[in-house]
Enzyme design. Structure first.
Site, PDB file in Angstrom:
ATOM      1  N   ASP A 174      36.872  50.481  46.705  1.00  0.00           N
ATOM      2  CA  ASP A 174      37.051  49.412  45.723  1.00  0.00           C
ATOM      3  C   ASP A 174      37.739  48.278  46.488  1.00  0.00           C
ATOM      4  O   ASP A 174      38.956  48.299  46.682  1.00  0.00           O
ATOM      5  CB  ASP A 174      37.906  49.892  44.559  1.00  0.00           C
ATOM      6  CG  ASP A 174      38.104  48.825  43.497  1.00  0.00           C
ATOM      7  OD1 ASP A 174      37.298  47.876  43.433  1.00  0.00           O
ATOM      8  OD2 ASP A 174      39.074  48.936  42.716  1.00  0.00           O
TER       9      ASP A 174
ATOM     10  N   GLU B 174      31.751  49.238  45.648  1.00  0.00           N
ATOM     11  CA  GLU B 174      31.510  48.532  44.396  1.00  0.00           C
ATOM     12  C   GLU B 174      30.753  47.236  44.660  1.00  0.00           C
ATOM     13  O   GLU B 174      31.072  46.497  45.588  1.00  0.00           O
ATOM     14  CB  GLU B 174      32.846  48.225  43.708  1.00  0.00           C
ATOM     15  CG  GLU B 174      32.685  47.632  42.332  1.00  0.00           C
ATOM     16  CD  GLU B 174      34.014  47.442  41.634  1.00  0.00           C
ATOM     17  OE1 GLU B 174      34.339  48.255  40.755  1.00  0.00           O
ATOM     18  OE2 GLU B 174      34.731  46.480  41.980  1.00  0.00           O
TER      19      GLU B 174
ATOM     20  N   ASP C 148      43.056  50.993  41.459  1.00  0.00           N
ATOM     21  CA  ASP C 148      42.066  50.804  42.522  1.00  0.00           C
ATOM     22  C   ASP C 148      41.707  52.130  43.198  1.00  0.00           C
ATOM     23  O   ASP C 148      40.579  52.331  43.631  1.00  0.00           O
ATOM     24  CB  ASP C 148      42.597  49.826  43.584  1.00  0.00           C
ATOM     25  CG  ASP C 148      43.194  48.578  42.971  1.00  0.00           C
ATOM     26  OD1 ASP C 148      42.516  47.546  42.960  1.00  0.00           O
ATOM     27  OD2 ASP C 148      44.334  48.654  42.477  1.00  0.00           O
TER      28      ASP C 148
END
Length: 164
Positions: free
Chosen positions: A8, A70, A144
């Site tokens: 992330d 992501e 995160d």
């Protein structure tokens, strides 16, 4: 065996989750989750350099075979956020490409739906889903880390399904 690194990306916090998918398994196993932190007082260039160095060392030590990252999304009200995140994401992709890792781009809504059943789950819902699915004593923190673990798990499950 596949070893999947979920990322992330961020300029202050980049979360990571590392999972293993054993041959013939349908469920990945969590190896490690954590984050790289960078001071917002540092220049963009310095933070990107530190991200490169930290992630390169992590990849070298843990030898993942796949990277799941992501996808960038842009909200019309906050286009600058997407542009800044793209810098960190570019460093992540470069690190993986240079090491010959297979790369998968994961939409955040697809990961959220896979983990919680709802494509617009909150950060807390994601933390609780990861905690439950990985049988952790506490929810991963900061959020995160949970997001990165969720990205790795979701791709690992997809990979297992493809091999069936």
């Amino acid at each position: 065996m596949a070893r999947i690194l979920g990322i992330d990306p961020g300029l202050q916090i980049t979360g990571y989750g590392l999972v293993d998918l054993s041959e013939g398994a349908i469920e990945p196993t969590l190896v490690e989750g954590g984050c790289f932190r960078f001071s917002p007082r540092l220049s963009l260039e310095k933070r990107l350099g530190l991200l490169h160095d930290d992630l390169s060392a992590f990849i070298e030590e843990n030898r993942p075979t796949h990277l799941a990252v992501e996808q960038i999304y842009a909200h019309y009200a906050h286009p600058r956020t997407a542009i800044l995140m793209a810098h960190a994401r570019g460093v992540v992709l470069l690190c993986a490409q240079r090491r010959g890792m297979a790369i998968e781009h994961m939409p955040a809504t697809a990961v959220k739906k896979a983990m919680t059943g709802f494509g617009h789950a909150t950060k807390q819902q994601m933390q609780l889903a990861v905690q439950g699915q990985c049988r952790l004593a506490e929810p991963p923190s900061p959020p995160d880390v949970a997001d990165a673990i969720a990205i790795a798990l979701t791709f690992g499950r997809r990979l297992a399904f493809e091999k069936m």
